[in-house]
Design a protein around this motif. Structure first.
Motif, PDB file in Angstrom:
ATOM      1  N   PRO B  37      -7.238   4.041   6.931  1.00 30.30           N
ATOM      2  CA  PRO B  37      -7.733   2.762   7.462  1.00 30.30           C
ATOM      3  C   PRO B  37      -7.073   1.537   6.823  1.00 30.30           C
ATOM      4  CG  PRO B  37      -9.559   4.258   7.000  1.00 30.30           C
ATOM      5  CD  PRO B  37      -8.325   4.881   6.418  1.00 30.30           C
ATOM      6  N   GLU B  38      -6.504   1.696   5.626  1.00 31.27           N
ATOM      7  CA  GLU B  38      -5.874   0.557   4.947  1.00 31.27           C
ATOM      8  C   GLU B  38      -4.418   0.386   5.362  1.00 31.27           C
ATOM      9  OE1 GLU B  38      -7.918  -1.282   3.322  1.00 31.27           O
ATOM     10  OE2 GLU B  38      -9.447   0.259   3.734  1.00 31.27           O
ATOM     11  N   ARG B  39      -3.888   1.360   6.078  1.00 25.81           N
ATOM     12  CA  ARG B  39      -2.489   1.274   6.501  1.00 25.81           C
ATOM     13  C   ARG B  39      -2.388   0.455   7.787  1.00 25.81           C
ATOM     14  NH1 ARG B  39       1.333   5.533   5.954  1.00 25.81           N
ATOM     15  NH2 ARG B  39       1.659   5.029   8.144  1.00 25.81           N
ATOM     16  N   PRO B  40      -1.171   0.036   8.161  1.00 23.26           N
ATOM     17  CA  PRO B  40      -1.003  -0.524   9.513  1.00 23.26           C
ATOM     18  C   PRO B  40      -1.283   0.577  10.539  1.00 23.26           C
ATOM     19  CG  PRO B  40       1.001  -0.766   8.182  1.00 23.26           C
ATOM     20  CD  PRO B  40       0.089   0.122   7.420  1.00 23.26           C
ATOM     21  N   VAL B  41      -1.722   0.196  11.730  1.00 21.11           N
ATOM     22  CA  VAL B  41      -1.980   1.194  12.773  1.00 21.11           C
ATOM     23  C   VAL B  41      -0.703   1.968  13.081  1.00 21.11           C
ATOM     24  CG1 VAL B  41      -2.670   1.547  15.166  1.00 21.11           C
ATOM     25  CG2 VAL B  41      -3.813  -0.189  13.790  1.00 21.11           C
ATOM     26  N   PHE B  42       0.387   1.229  13.255  1.00 18.54           N
ATOM     27  CA  PHE B  42       1.660   1.861  13.607  1.00 18.54           C
ATOM     28  C   PHE B  42       2.796   1.031  13.039  1.00 18.54           C
ATOM     29  CE2 PHE B  42       5.380   1.983  16.473  1.00 18.54           C
ATOM     30  CZ  PHE B  42       5.727   3.316  16.288  1.00 18.54           C
ATOM     31  N   GLN B  43       3.810   1.706  12.561  1.00 17.45           N
ATOM     32  CA  GLN B  43       5.045   1.044  12.150  1.00 17.45           C
ATOM     33  C   GLN B  43       6.198   1.857  12.671  1.00 17.45           C
ATOM     34  OE1 GLN B  43       4.300   1.115   7.819  1.00 17.45           O
ATOM     35  NE2 GLN B  43       4.795  -1.068   7.857  1.00 17.45           N
ATOM     36  N   ARG B  44       7.231   1.191  13.135  1.00 14.79           N
ATOM     37  CA  ARG B  44       8.433   1.934  13.505  1.00 14.79           C
ATOM     38  C   ARG B  44       9.005   2.576  12.252  1.00 14.79           C
ATOM     39  NH1 ARG B  44      12.706  -0.771  16.731  1.00 14.79           N
ATOM     40  NH2 ARG B  44      13.024   1.387  17.319  1.00 14.79           N
TER      41      ARG B  44
END
Lengths: 366, 366
Positions: B37-44
């Protein structure tokens, strides 16, 4: 004791509760694997145990994870198929392997859909399929492959691509016009070819009457002279011979068809060469028998099942197609809600969903 | 540190080594889920991370399990698809769920093939499919269902059965004669129907030119008057209208077709009624909208995806067919090496492999 959970949330939504529960499950799994060699290889299920599962009512409320694990331990785990036992020689089903069990846990932890996109599972599948091609001696340049549910789907994918190719060669498109858009196609298999190939032909709308069963010699390998006779007879009768299936290891006897001779015939007669190596393909890695596989690298498409000799948990099949562009032409149909721009967002490489029949796809590559 | 294993046995063949390793993997999974939950939802993915996976060479020797876990942690786990994040609203992909993760671990520990036989996984699948039928309000008596890889395969299975039925009604057998054995069949979908249904028609050899795209109203629901006009026009043009696909929740807008009206029309015009409820089916459990699903229980076949709203890990789709005998007639082709005698050995119930396209099948029911 049966405990119910009437909350719509799972008590395992707390990561620490998940951690404790998963450790418990690991101990159960390890105890099971440790005890397996002392059990009988296989026992029929007691009638009551069958009925307990078959007739289990749909629960009115949720059950706690602990109750589910208890029921799994008492109602499911005691009655395996038998393939985990060291003395199981029944069929070609892989036993459970430790690294595969852990891989399934980790794949489900990430739970991506491998339809496509810019995430690790996609690139890992590209590498995994390339590794399989290299192991099988299949050319990688310009080829494309995809992981599927097993040998049935791998052969279906190969033969669908073969039919697409044949229609293009004849100046039409089977995706648009359907199986009746050109001359009726005929497929060639041997009397030892796996029945899944015939099921694939039926599903494609080819019809089993258009599947020619070529006899084998005393060594259970396809009689290539008889194959040529059949192809010529069909062409003279205005059929459109389109593909030959060679087996690289039949399930019944392990026979490997004369693949080089079949490849020559396919080249001469403008036919697609599909190799069913689902079961026996990895035998090519044994230097003592590798010569029997000569010609496998000339296949237009090839089916290989990592969930057989390569001991990956079911389900994991794979198909290679020599002309990757053709595979994409056979299956690409992109729904509006996943049309992406190259280099933006989740875009990434051309999607696997364009190279196969499925849209959502599991993380088999791990 | 990369450690190689040049032994053909895995160091995890020892159950206690497996236990320790699997506990380590559980901690990795729990840490990952806790931090998500603390991460970005999505990253390239960074280009180098992509290349590390894409271009990874096939190892010359085996790697130890510890090395594999390290590489998974550093090269794969940091780059998920995003669907595990609480703020992922991208598509209909289920997030990883704790109980599903553990179920995958335990299913792989037993690793049965659910082609058939007398073992627990088979009876559990029977019960699971019946539960799904009961949840969806589908009649269970005389029906048969099977778990498949997803909605694509579920609709393919339903439409293959529809075609089989239509050929029987017309006095022939499409498995024997192929798609050209009778009048050319036409299929009816709406402009909002999922593209996977069109891919299924193409694979079956029906051809997308024989798929009639019926317009929808402003509410994105199929225009049943236009459907009837199209059916009559095709019959007058010597086509054989054989099936209509109604959507119980389109992916683009969630629209539910007027299922009762379509069922009436199918009854009047001797057509098979397939419902694609892969995405939206479970909505019928919400009393506020259940009336919109009226008629879903009249389907001849129905596709439902537990790996969407029911949060089962991918891949898990399911198809129901109202006439179970017909499903078996569509797919039964038993290879010689698994022909069994009732009541003996691994025999058991009629095999799932007779009710679907696959032979080897995973333990999805768990």
């Amino acid at each position: 004791m049966v405990e119910t959970n009437t909350n719509w949330r799972s008590e395992l939504d707390d990561p620490e509760a998940f951690r404790a529960f998963a450790h418990e499950a690991v101990d159960l799994a390890a105890d099971y694997l440790a005890a397996l060699p002392e059990r009988p290889v296989f026992q029929r299920m007691p009638p009551q145990a069958r009925m307990n599962l078959l007739e289990a009512p749909l629960p009115e409320t949720g059950l706690t994870a602990g109750t589910l694990l208890d029921r799994f331990q008492s109602e499911v785990m005691p009655y395996p198929m038998g393939n985990g036992h060291p003395r199981f020689f029944g069929w070609v089903n892989s036993p459970p392997t430790a690294i595969g069990i852990v891989a399934e846990l980790l794949a489900a932890t990430m739970s991506p859909s491998c339809a496509g996109g810019d995430h690790a599972a996609i690139y890992l599948e590209r590498a995994t399929v390339r590794w399989l091609m290299e192991l099988m001696g299949f050319p990688t340049e310009g080829s494309m492959g995809i992981l599927v549910s097993g040998g049935s789907m791998a052969s279906l994918t190969g033969l669908a691509t073969a039919r697409q190719w044949a229609s293009h060669r004849d100046g039409w498109n089977v995706r648009d016009d359907g199986a009746c858009g050109g001359a009726q196609m005929t497929l060639y298999v041997s009397s030892e070819t796996h029945t899944t190939v015939i099921k694939a032909a039926e599903l494609l709308g080819i019809g089993n009457r258009q599947v020619r069963i070529i006899p084998t010699g005393a060594d259970f390998r396809m009689d290539v002279a008889a194959l040529e006779t059949a192809v010529i007879a069909d062409r003279n009768a205005d059929y459109r011979p389109f593909a030959v299936v060679g087996s690289a290891g039949t399930v019944a006897t392990g026979a490997i068809d004369p693949l080089d001779d079949i490849a020559d015939l396919c080249a001469d007669h403008n036919l697609w060469f599909h190799v069913d190596a689902a079961y026996g393909g990895p035998g090519v890695l044994d230097a003592r028998v590798a010569h029997l596989y000569s010609g496998m690298d000339r296949a237009d498409s090839l089916a290989i099942d990592p969930h057989k000799w390569l001991s990956v948990p079911v389900e994991c099949g794979c198909v290679f197609v020599r002309d990757g562009t053709l595979l994409r032409q056979t299956f690409s149909l992109v729904p509006p809600y996943v049309q992406v721009e190259e280099g933006k967002g989740i875009g990434g490489l051309p999607w696997y969903a364009e190279y196969g029949f499925q849209q959502s796809r599991g993380f088999r590559a791990l």
